[in-house]
Design a protein around this motif. Structure first.
Motif, mmCIF file in Angstrom:
data_model
loop_
_atom_site.group_PDB
_atom_site.id
_atom_site.type_symbol
_atom_site.label_atom_id
_atom_site.label_comp_id
_atom_site.label_asym_id
_atom_site.label_seq_id
_atom_site.Cartn_x
_atom_site.Cartn_y
_atom_site.Cartn_z
ATOM 1 N N GLU A 153 5.821 3.574 -11.764
ATOM 2 C CA GLU A 153 4.980 2.372 -11.786
ATOM 3 C C GLU A 153 5.010 1.677 -10.442
ATOM 4 O O GLU A 153 6.017 1.721 -9.730
ATOM 5 C CB GLU A 153 5.487 1.406 -12.873
ATOM 6 C CG GLU A 153 5.212 1.903 -14.278
ATOM 7 C CD GLU A 153 5.429 0.812 -15.315
ATOM 8 O OE1 GLU A 153 5.529 -0.372 -14.933
ATOM 9 O OE2 GLU A 153 5.494 1.163 -16.503
ATOM 10 N N HIS A 154 3.885 1.042 -10.103
ATOM 11 C CA HIS A 154 3.839 0.248 -8.874
ATOM 12 C C HIS A 154 4.866 -0.869 -8.984
ATOM 13 O O HIS A 154 5.091 -1.407 -10.058
ATOM 14 C CB HIS A 154 2.446 -0.338 -8.667
ATOM 15 C CG HIS A 154 1.419 0.703 -8.333
ATOM 16 N ND1 HIS A 154 0.144 0.390 -7.960
ATOM 17 C CD2 HIS A 154 1.487 2.059 -8.289
ATOM 18 C CE1 HIS A 154 -0.534 1.497 -7.717
ATOM 19 N NE2 HIS A 154 0.259 2.523 -7.923
ATOM 20 N N GLY A 155 5.479 -1.201 -7.846
ATOM 21 C CA GLY A 155 6.501 -2.240 -7.854
ATOM 22 C C GLY A 155 7.893 -1.672 -8.037
ATOM 23 O O GLY A 155 8.870 -2.426 -8.036
ATOM 24 N N ASN A 156 8.004 -0.353 -8.202
ATOM 25 C CA ASN A 156 9.317 0.276 -8.334
ATOM 26 C C ASN A 156 10.163 -0.088 -7.109
ATOM 27 O O ASN A 156 9.721 0.075 -5.966
ATOM 28 C CB ASN A 156 9.140 1.795 -8.441
ATOM 29 C CG ASN A 156 10.461 2.523 -8.473
ATOM 30 O OD1 ASN A 156 11.060 2.757 -7.432
ATOM 31 N ND2 ASN A 156 10.918 2.876 -9.657
ATOM 32 N N LEU A 157 11.365 -0.590 -7.334
ATOM 33 C CA LEU A 157 12.193 -1.106 -6.240
ATOM 34 C C LEU A 157 12.531 -0.028 -5.215
ATOM 35 O O LEU A 157 12.526 -0.286 -4.000
ATOM 36 C CB LEU A 157 13.477 -1.731 -6.803
ATOM 37 C CG LEU A 157 14.404 -2.385 -5.771
ATOM 38 C CD1 LEU A 157 13.687 -3.485 -4.993
ATOM 39 C CD2 LEU A 157 15.648 -2.930 -6.457
ATOM 40 N N SER A 158 12.820 1.170 -5.667
ATOM 41 C CA SER A 158 13.167 2.251 -4.747
ATOM 42 C C SER A 158 11.991 2.573 -3.817
ATOM 43 O O SER A 158 12.166 2.744 -2.603
ATOM 44 C CB SER A 158 13.572 3.488 -5.544
ATOM 45 O OG SER A 158 13.869 4.553 -4.672
ATOM 46 N N THR A 160 0.828 -1.214 0.000
ATOM 47 C CA THR A 160 0.000 0.000 0.000
ATOM 48 C C THR A 160 0.856 1.255 0.000
ATOM 49 O O THR A 160 0.647 2.180 -0.801
ATOM 50 C CB THR A 160 -0.927 0.014 1.240
ATOM 51 O OG1 THR A 160 -1.813 -1.104 1.168
ATOM 52 C CG2 THR A 160 -1.743 1.299 1.317
ATOM 53 N N LEU A 161 1.828 1.310 0.918
ATOM 54 C CA LEU A 161 2.673 2.497 1.029
ATOM 55 C C LEU A 161 3.550 2.667 -0.202
ATOM 56 O O LEU A 161 3.699 3.774 -0.721
ATOM 57 C CB LEU A 161 3.536 2.407 2.300
ATOM 58 C CG LEU A 161 4.479 3.587 2.558
ATOM 59 C CD1 LEU A 161 3.727 4.909 2.564
ATOM 60 C CD2 LEU A 161 5.233 3.373 3.872
ATOM 61 N N SER A 162 4.100 1.575 -0.698
ATOM 62 C CA SER A 162 4.935 1.624 -1.895
ATOM 63 C C SER A 162 4.148 2.188 -3.080
ATOM 64 O O SER A 162 4.648 3.031 -3.837
ATOM 65 C CB SER A 162 5.451 0.221 -2.215
ATOM 66 O OG SER A 162 6.125 0.208 -3.448
ATOM 67 N N ALA A 163 2.906 1.730 -3.236
ATOM 68 C CA ALA A 163 2.061 2.209 -4.344
ATOM 69 C C ALA A 163 1.755 3.690 -4.193
ATOM 70 O O ALA A 163 1.772 4.452 -5.172
ATOM 71 C CB ALA A 163 0.771 1.391 -4.407
ATOM 72 N N ALA A 164 1.493 4.141 -2.962
ATOM 73 C CA ALA A 164 1.193 5.564 -2.728
ATOM 74 C C ALA A 164 2.399 6.432 -3.061
ATOM 75 O O ALA A 164 2.270 7.500 -3.674
ATOM 76 C CB ALA A 164 0.768 5.773 -1.272
ATOM 77 N N ILE A 165 3.596 5.973 -2.670
ATOM 78 C CA ILE A 165 4.830 6.724 -2.977
ATOM 79 C C ILE A 165 5.046 6.771 -4.491
ATOM 80 O O ILE A 165 5.344 7.826 -5.056
ATOM 81 C CB ILE A 165 6.046 6.082 -2.268
ATOM 82 C CG1 ILE A 165 5.907 6.195 -0.751
ATOM 83 C CG2 ILE A 165 7.350 6.738 -2.736
ATOM 84 C CD1 ILE A 165 6.900 5.338 0.032
ATOM 85 N N ALA A 166 4.880 5.623 -5.140
ATOM 86 C CA ALA A 166 5.061 5.557 -6.601
ATOM 87 C C ALA A 166 4.087 6.491 -7.313
ATOM 88 O O ALA A 166 4.476 7.213 -8.244
ATOM 89 C CB ALA A 166 4.872 4.117 -7.084
ATOM 90 N N ASP A 167 2.834 6.501 -6.870
ATOM 91 C CA ASP A 167 1.831 7.384 -7.479
ATOM 92 C C ASP A 167 2.249 8.846 -7.360
ATOM 93 O O ASP A 167 2.112 9.624 -8.315
ATOM 94 C CB ASP A 167 0.459 7.182 -6.809
ATOM 95 C CG ASP A 167 -0.187 5.856 -7.181
ATOM 96 O OD1 ASP A 167 0.249 5.224 -8.177
ATOM 97 O OD2 ASP A 167 -1.125 5.440 -6.477
ATOM 98 N N GLU A 168 2.736 9.221 -6.188
ATOM 99 C CA GLU A 168 3.147 10.616 -5.969
ATOM 100 C C GLU A 168 4.320 11.013 -6.867
ATOM 101 O O GLU A 168 4.441 12.161 -7.262
ATOM 102 C CB GLU A 168 3.540 10.829 -4.499
ATOM 103 C CG GLU A 168 2.378 10.931 -3.557
ATOM 104 C CD GLU A 168 1.482 12.121 -3.850
ATOM 105 O OE1 GLU A 168 1.937 13.278 -3.692
ATOM 106 O OE2 GLU A 168 0.327 11.902 -4.253
ATOM 107 N N LEU A 169 5.171 10.046 -7.171
ATOM 108 C CA LEU A 169 6.361 10.334 -7.980
ATOM 109 C C LEU A 169 6.159 10.043 -9.464
ATOM 110 O O LEU A 169 7.078 10.203 -10.266
ATOM 111 C CB LEU A 169 7.547 9.520 -7.453
ATOM 112 C CG LEU A 169 7.955 9.803 -6.001
ATOM 113 C CD1 LEU A 169 9.054 8.857 -5.556
ATOM 114 C CD2 LEU A 169 8.401 11.261 -5.837
ATOM 115 N N GLY A 170 4.951 9.570 -9.809
ATOM 116 C CA GLY A 170 4.660 9.247 -11.208
ATOM 117 C C GLY A 170 5.382 8.011 -11.700
ATOM 118 O O GLY A 170 5.716 7.908 -12.888
#
Length: 197
Positions: free
Chosen positions: A147-152, A135-145
């Motif tokens: 893709e979900h699953g981004n390793l960073s 959940t948190l990873s997806a929210a961070i990815a969305d904010e940064l534009g």
């Protein structure tokens, strides 16, 4: 943002849920997780077993009664952060505001011991934290534009959610939290040698 008005019915529902969770935790701490039945929890909270299951999906969920709102809070911490505040600082504030009061509860050490000594609760906690990481990873990815699953993003989410475990037992919890977030923000340096990585 306008303040949400909570109806009397919702307040009563939340109070019943909290009463059940409190009764369950008290019994679990007194007698051990495996030695307490749902029926006994219902009796202690003065509700029916059907009411217990209306509020909680199962026995493990009674221990982690705040899990339901955790995903929402994590998403809000990222998406509704103050103007100009970066994601990492918003997450640091979130950990300080939500976890620090829990860690300072006099029952926290007992609670941790209960979870660590009960295989079913340890397994549930691991699955729960994996879901929160996603959940948190997806929210961070969305904010940064991204893709979900981004390793960073996944790495950051995982470390943020591990902060309570990393600082557990430290004398200065706030200082330890700040230190971990400092490492996340500035990179790791060998202790006593800031130039060496």
């Amino acid at each position: 943002m306008p303040e949400t008005v909570v109806s009397r019915r919702e307040r009563k529902k939340a109070a019943t849920r909290q009463s059940i969770a409190d009764a369950a935790l008290r019994l679990f701490l007194e007698r051990g997780y495996d030695h307490v039945s749902i029926r006994e929890i219902a009796d202690a909270a003065d509700v029916s077993t059907a009411t217990v299951f209306k509020h909680f999906t199962g026995k493990e969920a009674l221990v982690f009664d705040r899990e339901e709102s955790t995903d929402t809070q994590l998403i809000e911490a990222v998406r509704q952060r103050a103007a100009g505040q970066d994601i990492l600082d918003a997450l640091r504030t979130h950990v300080l505001d939500t976890w620090l009061p829990i860690a300072q509860d006099p029952r926290h050490e007992e609670f941790t011991r209960l979870v660590n000594s009960t295989p079913a609760l340890r397994a549930y906690a691991e699955r729960m934290w994996a879901r929160h990481t996603d959940t948190l990873s997806a929210a961070i990815a969305d904010e940064l534009g991204l893709e979900h699953g981004n390793l960073s993003c996944t790495t950051l989410a995982r470390f943020v959610l591990e902060v309570p475990i990393l600082v557990q037992g430290r004398e200065d919890l706030r200082g330890a939290i700040d230190e971990v977030f400092g490492i996340l923000a500035n990179g790791w340096h060998a202790p006593g040698n800031p130039g060496c990585r």
